[in-house]
Design a protein around this motif. Structure first.
Motif, short mmCIF file in Angstrom:
data_model
loop_
_atom_site.label_atom_id
_atom_site.label_comp_id
_atom_site.label_asym_id
_atom_site.label_seq_id
_atom_site.Cartn_x
_atom_site.Cartn_y
_atom_site.Cartn_z
N LEU A 1 4.88 -3.21 1.46
CA LEU A 1 4.40 -2.34 0.39
C LEU A 1 3.51 -1.24 0.95
N SER B 1 14.85 -10.87 -0.38
CA SER B 1 14.36 -11.01 -1.75
C SER B 1 15.48 -11.31 -2.74
N TYR C 1 -0.35 -0.74 -8.09
CA TYR C 1 0.91 -1.34 -7.63
C TYR C 1 0.65 -2.60 -6.80
N LYS C 2 -0.39 -2.58 -5.98
CA LYS C 2 -0.73 -3.75 -5.18
C LYS C 2 -1.11 -4.93 -6.08
N ARG D 1 11.21 -5.26 -10.42
CA ARG D 1 11.52 -5.54 -9.02
C ARG D 1 10.80 -6.79 -8.55
N LYS E 1 3.00 -10.80 -9.28
CA LYS E 1 4.36 -11.35 -9.23
C LYS E 1 4.39 -12.58 -8.33
N ASN E 2 3.67 -12.52 -7.24
CA ASN E 2 3.64 -13.65 -6.31
C ASN E 2 2.98 -14.86 -6.95
N HIS F 1 -0.24 -5.39 -9.18
CA HIS F 1 0.95 -5.83 -9.91
C HIS F 1 1.87 -6.64 -9.02
N ASN F 2 2.01 -6.22 -7.77
CA ASN F 2 2.85 -6.96 -6.83
C ASN F 2 2.26 -8.34 -6.55
N ASP F 3 0.95 -8.42 -6.40
CA ASP F 3 0.30 -9.71 -6.17
C ASP F 3 0.48 -10.64 -7.37
N CYS G 1 9.00 -1.41 -6.25
CA CYS G 1 8.04 -2.45 -6.66
C CYS G 1 7.62 -2.31 -8.12
N TYR H 1 8.83 -9.53 -5.93
CA TYR H 1 7.67 -9.43 -5.04
C TYR H 1 8.10 -9.02 -3.63
#
Length: 224
Positions: free
Chosen positions: A70, A184, A115-116, A62, A122-123, A118-120, A58, A64
């Motif tokens: 995750l 993905s 990380y959470k 990478r 991306k969405n 950053h991943n959000d 992630c 989402y």
């Protein structure tokens, strides 16, 4: 086991703190400093392990992934990182080890929170260009097909309606990959395809319209 570079840096830093008073430290102080350096090096190595593992799944480059995936990934990598810390050779006893282990767990939790987020992000960013491109393409194809159908050009209308449904299916698949976190790689290919359409069709048209509007505004400003 801690890396040599990490162990040397942590040991040097700890010994510098011991000798900072300018007095010759006691053997007990030297032993405590060595134990502290061991634990610091083990914590640093375990933390680096967690970061490397999470970056592979992630990181910035990478796509989402679903929050549940995750979370499962975080728990497994966290378990391995803590196990790595526990298995490392350390001095100072169980009490000192538990103190540094708690520090490690707190730092891992902070990393996971980042990380959470950053991943959000991306969405959120994903829900911009790709759906806009496909929806705009569908509207354009439907509009052109309607005009051609009025002019009795049904054979050409079929091409635009076929493109309309292709965009619809791609948009549906893309939404599924983003919401579910599954397939993905397919979502990445669809994003790439949408980028090609946007950069070669909509972006030039948008830029020309914007430039035309700006010239019109400037022209009115000069004549005012």
């Amino acid at each position: 086991m801690a890396s040599p570079k990490s162990w040397i840096c942590d040991t040097a830093e700890t010994y510098c703190a011991v000798f900072a008073s300018g007095e010759l430290p006691s053997p007990k102080a030297m032993l405590e400093a060595t134990a502290e350096a061991n634990n610091l090096a083990a914590k640093s190595t375990s933390k680096e392990f967690y970061i490397r593992a999470m970056e592979q799944h992630c990181g910035g480059d990478r796509p989402y992934i679903h929050p549940n995936q995750l979370d499962v990934l975080h728990k497994e990598v966290r378990r391995q990182a803590i196990e790595k810390f526990r298995c490392a050779r350390k001095m100072g006893g169980e009490e000192m080890s538990l103190t540094y282990q708690q520090d490690l767990e707190n730092e891992i939790l902070e990393l996971y929170t980042n990380y959470k987020k950053h991943n959000d992000s991306k969405n959120v960013f994903a829900f911009s260009r790709t759906p806009t491109t496909f929806i705009s393409s569908m509207i354009l194809c439907y509009f052109v097909a309607g005009i051609l159908d009025t002019l009795w050009l049904g054979s050409i209308t079929f091409i635009f309606m076929f493109t309309f449904w292709v965009c619809f299916v791609l948009l549906f698949v893309w939404l599924y990959t983003k919401y579910s976190g599954e397939y993905s790689e397919i979502g990445e290919y669809i994003d790439y395809f949408a980028d090609v359409i946007w950069n070669n069709a909509f972006q030039p048209a948008y830029s020309k319209c914007l430039q035309s509007a700006m010239r019109s505004v400037l022209g009115h400003a000069k004549t005012a």
